[in-house]
Design a protein around this motif. Sequence first.
Motif, PDB file in Angstrom:
ATOM      1  N   PRO A 172      26.186  16.275  30.289  1.00 22.38           N
ATOM      2  CA  PRO A 172      26.808  15.331  31.225  1.00 22.38           C
ATOM      3  C   PRO A 172      28.286  15.606  31.496  1.00 22.38           C
ATOM      4  N   ALA A 173      28.786  16.757  31.039  1.00 20.96           N
ATOM      5  CA  ALA A 173      30.217  17.052  31.189  1.00 20.96           C
ATOM      6  C   ALA A 173      30.480  18.011  32.346  1.00 20.96           C
ATOM      7  N   THR A 174      29.621  17.967  33.368  1.00 19.76           N
ATOM      8  CA  THR A 174      29.747  18.892  34.494  1.00 19.76           C
ATOM      9  C   THR A 174      31.129  18.840  35.129  1.00 19.76           C
ATOM     10  N   TYR A 175      31.699  17.630  35.202  1.00 20.06           N
ATOM     11  CA  TYR A 175      33.002  17.460  35.843  1.00 20.06           C
ATOM     12  C   TYR A 175      34.105  17.147  34.832  1.00 20.06           C
ATOM     13  N   ASP A 176      33.817  17.335  33.550  1.00 21.36           N
ATOM     14  CA  ASP A 176      34.788  17.011  32.505  1.00 21.36           C
ATOM     15  C   ASP A 176      35.327  18.243  31.794  1.00 21.36           C
ATOM     16  N   CYS A 177      34.999  19.432  32.305  1.00 18.72           N
ATOM     17  CA  CYS A 177      35.430  20.660  31.644  1.00 18.72           C
ATOM     18  C   CYS A 177      36.243  21.537  32.595  1.00 18.72           C
ATOM     19  N   VAL A 178      37.075  22.380  32.005  1.00 17.37           N
ATOM     20  CA  VAL A 178      37.822  23.385  32.757  1.00 17.37           C
ATOM     21  C   VAL A 178      37.577  24.739  32.106  1.00 17.37           C
ATOM     22  N   LEU A 179      37.745  25.789  32.910  1.00 15.69           N
ATOM     23  CA  LEU A 179      37.516  27.151  32.437  1.00 15.69           C
ATOM     24  C   LEU A 179      38.824  27.926  32.537  1.00 15.69           C
ATOM     25  N   GLU A 180      39.264  28.505  31.431  1.00 22.05           N
ATOM     26  CA  GLU A 180      40.519  29.246  31.410  1.00 22.05           C
ATOM     27  C   GLU A 180      40.260  30.730  31.151  1.00 22.05           C
ATOM     28  N   PRO A 181      40.525  31.604  32.153  1.00 19.67           N
ATOM     29  CA  PRO A 181      40.378  33.048  31.939  1.00 19.67           C
ATOM     30  C   PRO A 181      41.331  33.520  30.845  1.00 19.67           C
ATOM     31  N   GLN A 182      40.864  34.457  30.028  1.00 23.05           N
ATOM     32  CA  GLN A 182      41.663  34.975  28.922  1.00 23.05           C
ATOM     33  C   GLN A 182      42.071  36.426  29.178  1.00 23.05           C
ATOM     34  N   ASP A 183      43.304  36.755  28.818  1.00 25.13           N
ATOM     35  CA  ASP A 183      43.780  38.148  28.832  1.00 25.13           C
ATOM     36  C   ASP A 183      43.555  38.845  30.173  1.00 25.13           C
ATOM     37  N   GLY A 184      43.879  38.149  31.267  1.00 26.03           N
ATOM     38  CA  GLY A 184      43.778  38.768  32.582  1.00 26.03           C
ATOM     39  C   GLY A 184      42.384  38.816  33.170  1.00 26.03           C
ATOM     40  N   ALA A 185      41.453  38.042  32.635  1.00 25.36           N
ATOM     41  CA  ALA A 185      40.097  38.012  33.183  1.00 25.36           C
ATOM     42  C   ALA A 185      40.122  37.502  34.623  1.00 25.36           C
ATOM     43  N   PRO A 186      39.222  37.997  35.486  1.00 31.00           N
ATOM     44  CA  PRO A 186      39.191  37.541  36.878  1.00 31.00           C
ATOM     45  C   PRO A 186      38.943  36.040  36.980  1.00 31.00           C
ATOM     46  N   VAL A 187      39.509  35.443  38.009  1.00 27.69           N
ATOM     47  CA  VAL A 187      39.311  34.020  38.266  1.00 27.69           C
ATOM     48  C   VAL A 187      37.922  33.810  38.856  1.00 27.69           C
ATOM     49  N   MET A 188      37.237  32.768  38.416  1.00 28.10           N
ATOM     50  CA  MET A 188      35.921  32.462  38.954  1.00 28.10           C
ATOM     51  C   MET A 188      36.008  32.173  40.453  1.00 28.10           C
ATOM     52  N   GLY A 189      35.031  32.677  41.200  1.00 24.69           N
ATOM     53  CA  GLY A 189      34.965  32.400  42.629  1.00 24.69           C
ATOM     54  C   GLY A 189      35.753  33.350  43.501  1.00 24.69           C
TER      55      GLY A 189
END
Length: 230
Positions: A172-189
Amino acid sequence: MLGGLFTFTSCEQGLEFEEAPEANYSEVGVNYFAVRSRELFENKIYAINWDKWVDYYIDTRELNRSTNAWKNEGTAPVTLSDGTVLQPGESAGGTIDIVKNASMPGGELHIITVVVPDHVTYSTANKGYLFDGSKFTGSFKLINPDANNRSQQVRLPIKKKELVVDMLFAAPATYDCVLEPQDGAPVMGKPGDFTKPHRYLVKNIAYRPKGVPQATRMYELRVVFAPVEL
Protein backbone atom coordinates in the motif's frame (compact mmCIF):
# COMPACT_ATOMS: atom_id res chain seq x y z
CA MET A 1 8.32 34.64 7.30
CA LEU A 2 8.77 34.01 11.05
CA GLY A 3 5.17 34.96 11.68
CA GLY A 4 4.04 32.52 9.02
CA LEU A 5 6.08 29.73 10.53
CA PHE A 6 4.75 30.50 14.01
CA THR A 7 1.17 30.47 12.75
CA PHE A 8 1.63 27.12 11.00
CA THR A 9 3.25 25.56 14.07
CA SER A 10 0.61 26.89 16.45
CA CYS A 11 -2.14 25.44 14.27
CA GLU A 12 -0.74 21.97 14.92
CA GLN A 13 -0.75 22.34 18.69
CA GLY A 14 -3.30 20.13 20.36
CA LEU A 15 -3.94 18.04 17.26
CA GLU A 16 -3.97 14.27 17.52
CA PHE A 17 -2.64 12.21 14.62
CA GLU A 18 -4.16 8.83 13.85
CA GLU A 19 -1.48 6.26 13.19
CA ALA A 20 -1.48 4.78 9.72
CA PRO A 21 -1.38 1.00 9.26
CA GLU A 22 2.15 -0.30 9.73
CA ALA A 23 2.34 -1.46 6.10
CA ASN A 24 2.01 2.14 4.91
CA TYR A 25 5.26 3.24 6.53
CA SER A 26 7.18 -0.06 6.49
CA GLU A 27 6.67 -1.20 2.88
CA VAL A 28 9.65 -0.62 0.55
CA GLY A 29 8.89 -3.23 -2.08
CA VAL A 30 8.93 -2.74 -5.84
CA ASN A 31 6.33 -4.34 -8.10
CA TYR A 32 8.52 -4.21 -11.18
CA PHE A 33 11.21 -2.48 -13.19
CA ALA A 34 10.30 -2.08 -16.88
CA VAL A 35 13.00 -1.63 -19.53
CA ARG A 36 12.07 0.24 -22.70
CA SER A 37 13.83 1.04 -25.96
CA ARG A 38 13.25 4.39 -27.66
CA GLU A 39 14.09 5.46 -31.20
CA LEU A 40 13.91 8.85 -32.90
CA PHE A 41 13.13 8.63 -36.63
CA GLU A 42 14.07 11.71 -38.65
CA ASN A 43 12.71 11.93 -42.20
CA LYS A 44 12.41 8.14 -42.42
CA ILE A 45 8.62 7.78 -42.41
CA TYR A 46 6.52 8.45 -45.51
CA ALA A 47 3.05 9.95 -44.94
CA ILE A 48 0.93 8.49 -47.73
CA ASN A 49 -1.94 10.99 -47.65
CA TRP A 50 0.42 13.96 -47.44
CA ASP A 51 2.94 12.67 -49.98
CA LYS A 52 5.85 13.75 -47.78
CA TRP A 53 8.24 12.45 -45.15
CA VAL A 54 7.60 13.03 -41.45
CA ASP A 55 10.22 15.30 -39.87
CA TYR A 56 10.35 13.60 -36.47
CA TYR A 57 8.71 10.56 -34.90
CA ILE A 58 9.57 8.82 -31.61
CA ASP A 59 8.49 5.27 -30.87
CA THR A 60 9.02 3.53 -27.52
CA ARG A 61 8.77 -0.22 -26.97
CA GLU A 62 8.84 -2.19 -23.73
CA LEU A 63 11.54 -4.86 -23.94
CA ASN A 64 10.79 -6.73 -20.72
CA ARG A 65 9.92 -6.39 -17.04
CA SER A 66 11.67 -7.67 -13.95
CA THR A 67 8.67 -9.90 -13.26
CA ASN A 68 9.08 -11.77 -16.56
CA ALA A 69 11.72 -14.31 -17.50
CA TRP A 70 13.22 -14.29 -21.00
CA LYS A 71 13.04 -17.64 -22.80
CA ASN A 72 15.28 -18.92 -25.56
CA GLU A 73 12.68 -19.74 -28.19
CA GLY A 74 15.30 -20.70 -30.79
CA THR A 75 16.80 -24.03 -31.75
CA ALA A 76 20.39 -23.22 -30.74
CA PRO A 77 22.06 -22.12 -27.48
CA VAL A 78 22.43 -18.38 -26.90
CA THR A 79 24.98 -16.59 -24.73
CA LEU A 80 23.69 -13.64 -22.74
CA SER A 81 25.77 -10.52 -22.16
CA ASP A 82 26.64 -11.69 -18.62
CA GLY A 83 28.06 -14.97 -19.96
CA THR A 84 25.06 -17.15 -19.13
CA VAL A 85 24.39 -19.80 -21.77
CA LEU A 86 20.75 -20.67 -22.36
CA GLN A 87 19.87 -23.87 -24.13
CA PRO A 88 16.74 -23.95 -26.31
CA GLY A 89 13.68 -23.72 -24.06
CA GLU A 90 15.62 -22.42 -21.04
CA SER A 91 14.80 -19.10 -19.34
CA ALA A 92 16.62 -16.45 -17.32
CA GLY A 93 15.64 -13.37 -15.34
CA GLY A 94 12.32 -12.62 -13.70
CA THR A 95 13.62 -13.17 -10.17
CA ILE A 96 14.91 -11.18 -7.20
CA ASP A 97 18.04 -12.48 -5.48
CA ILE A 98 18.60 -11.35 -1.90
CA VAL A 99 22.26 -11.23 -0.91
CA LYS A 100 23.46 -10.70 2.64
CA ASN A 101 25.53 -7.52 2.86
CA ALA A 102 26.21 -5.84 6.18
CA SER A 103 26.78 -2.44 4.53
CA MET A 104 23.27 -2.37 3.05
CA PRO A 105 20.04 -1.27 4.80
CA GLY A 106 18.71 -4.21 6.77
CA GLY A 107 21.87 -6.12 5.90
CA GLU A 108 20.52 -7.12 2.48
CA LEU A 109 21.03 -6.21 -1.17
CA HIS A 110 18.10 -7.01 -3.45
CA ILE A 111 19.39 -7.87 -6.93
CA ILE A 112 16.91 -7.63 -9.81
CA THR A 113 17.88 -9.06 -13.19
CA VAL A 114 15.97 -8.14 -16.35
CA VAL A 115 16.86 -9.99 -19.56
CA VAL A 116 16.01 -8.04 -22.72
CA PRO A 117 16.45 -8.74 -26.46
CA ASP A 118 19.10 -6.72 -28.28
CA HIS A 119 16.78 -6.02 -31.24
CA VAL A 120 13.22 -4.69 -31.27
CA THR A 121 10.47 -3.96 -33.79
CA TYR A 122 9.16 -0.39 -34.03
CA SER A 123 5.86 0.63 -35.61
CA THR A 124 4.34 3.77 -37.08
CA ALA A 125 1.09 5.25 -35.77
CA ASN A 126 -1.05 3.58 -38.44
CA LYS A 127 -0.93 2.20 -41.99
CA GLY A 128 -1.02 5.72 -43.42
CA TYR A 129 2.60 6.15 -42.32
CA LEU A 130 5.32 3.84 -43.58
CA PHE A 131 9.02 3.43 -42.86
CA ASP A 132 10.95 4.01 -46.08
CA GLY A 133 13.76 1.51 -46.58
CA SER A 134 15.73 3.96 -48.74
CA LYS A 135 16.12 6.25 -45.73
CA PHE A 136 17.84 3.68 -43.49
CA THR A 137 21.49 2.69 -43.28
CA GLY A 138 23.31 0.08 -41.24
CA SER A 139 21.52 -2.84 -39.62
CA PHE A 140 17.74 -2.82 -40.14
CA LYS A 141 14.93 -4.98 -41.48
CA LEU A 142 11.54 -3.90 -42.82
CA ILE A 143 8.70 -6.25 -41.90
CA ASN A 144 6.71 -7.33 -44.97
CA PRO A 145 7.70 -4.35 -47.14
CA ASP A 146 5.56 -3.33 -50.11
CA ALA A 147 6.68 -2.89 -53.71
CA ASN A 148 8.16 0.52 -52.83
CA ASN A 149 10.28 -0.98 -50.04
CA ARG A 150 8.09 0.61 -47.36
CA SER A 151 6.53 -0.93 -44.28
CA GLN A 152 4.63 -0.02 -41.14
CA GLN A 153 7.24 -1.88 -39.06
CA VAL A 154 11.03 -1.87 -38.92
CA ARG A 155 13.36 -4.00 -36.81
CA LEU A 156 16.48 -2.35 -35.36
CA PRO A 157 19.20 -2.97 -32.78
CA ILE A 158 18.37 -1.34 -29.46
CA LYS A 159 20.50 1.52 -28.16
CA LYS A 160 21.88 -0.06 -25.00
CA LYS A 161 23.20 3.22 -23.62
CA GLU A 162 19.91 5.07 -24.15
CA LEU A 163 17.41 2.74 -22.50
CA VAL A 164 14.50 4.08 -20.46
CA VAL A 165 13.67 2.28 -17.21
CA ASP A 166 10.67 2.96 -15.00
CA MET A 167 9.26 1.20 -11.97
CA LEU A 168 6.25 0.92 -9.65
CA PHE A 169 6.35 0.74 -5.86
CA ALA A 170 4.39 -2.00 -4.12
CA ALA A 171 1.05 -1.29 -2.45
CA PRO A 172 0.00 0.00 0.00
CA ALA A 173 3.02 2.33 -0.14
CA THR A 174 2.78 3.04 -3.88
CA TYR A 175 2.75 6.79 -3.24
CA ASP A 176 4.72 6.77 0.02
CA CYS A 177 8.16 5.88 -1.32
CA VAL A 178 10.94 7.65 -3.19
CA LEU A 179 13.77 6.20 -5.26
CA GLU A 180 17.29 7.61 -4.97
CA PRO A 181 19.87 6.71 -7.66
CA GLN A 182 23.25 5.77 -6.18
CA ASP A 183 26.74 6.61 -7.46
CA GLY A 184 25.62 8.26 -10.70
CA ALA A 185 22.96 5.71 -11.63
CA PRO A 186 20.59 6.88 -14.41
CA VAL A 187 17.40 8.63 -13.35
CA MET A 188 14.23 6.58 -13.80
CA GLY A 189 12.15 7.59 -16.81
CA LYS A 190 15.04 9.18 -18.72
CA PRO A 191 17.37 7.62 -21.32
CA GLY A 192 20.44 6.16 -19.63
CA ASP A 193 23.31 3.70 -19.91
CA PHE A 194 22.26 0.38 -18.39
CA THR A 195 25.12 -1.70 -19.77
CA LYS A 196 26.37 -2.10 -16.19
CA PRO A 197 24.55 -2.71 -12.87
CA HIS A 198 23.14 0.27 -10.98
CA ARG A 199 21.91 0.64 -7.42
CA TYR A 200 18.84 2.48 -6.18
CA LEU A 201 17.82 3.21 -2.60
CA VAL A 202 14.11 3.08 -1.81
CA LYS A 203 12.91 5.16 1.14
CA ASN A 204 9.45 5.16 2.67
CA ILE A 205 8.62 8.79 3.49
CA ALA A 206 5.17 8.23 5.00
CA TYR A 207 4.35 9.59 8.47
CA ARG A 208 5.36 7.02 11.07
CA PRO A 209 5.02 6.80 14.86
CA LYS A 210 7.64 8.49 16.99
CA GLY A 211 10.69 6.32 17.48
CA VAL A 212 10.04 4.11 14.44
CA PRO A 213 13.04 4.17 12.07
CA GLN A 214 12.53 4.98 8.41
CA ALA A 215 12.12 1.90 6.21
CA THR A 216 14.73 1.67 3.44
CA ARG A 217 15.96 -0.96 0.99
CA MET A 218 18.80 -1.09 -1.55
CA TYR A 219 18.14 -2.54 -5.00
CA GLU A 220 20.67 -3.41 -7.68
CA LEU A 221 19.27 -3.45 -11.20
CA ARG A 222 21.06 -5.61 -13.75
CA VAL A 223 19.97 -5.40 -17.39
CA VAL A 224 21.23 -8.40 -19.36
CA PHE A 225 21.09 -8.48 -23.16
CA ALA A 226 20.03 -11.51 -25.16
CA PRO A 227 21.17 -11.83 -28.80
CA VAL A 228 18.21 -12.25 -31.14
CA GLU A 229 17.92 -12.32 -34.90
CA LEU A 230 17.42 -9.13 -36.85
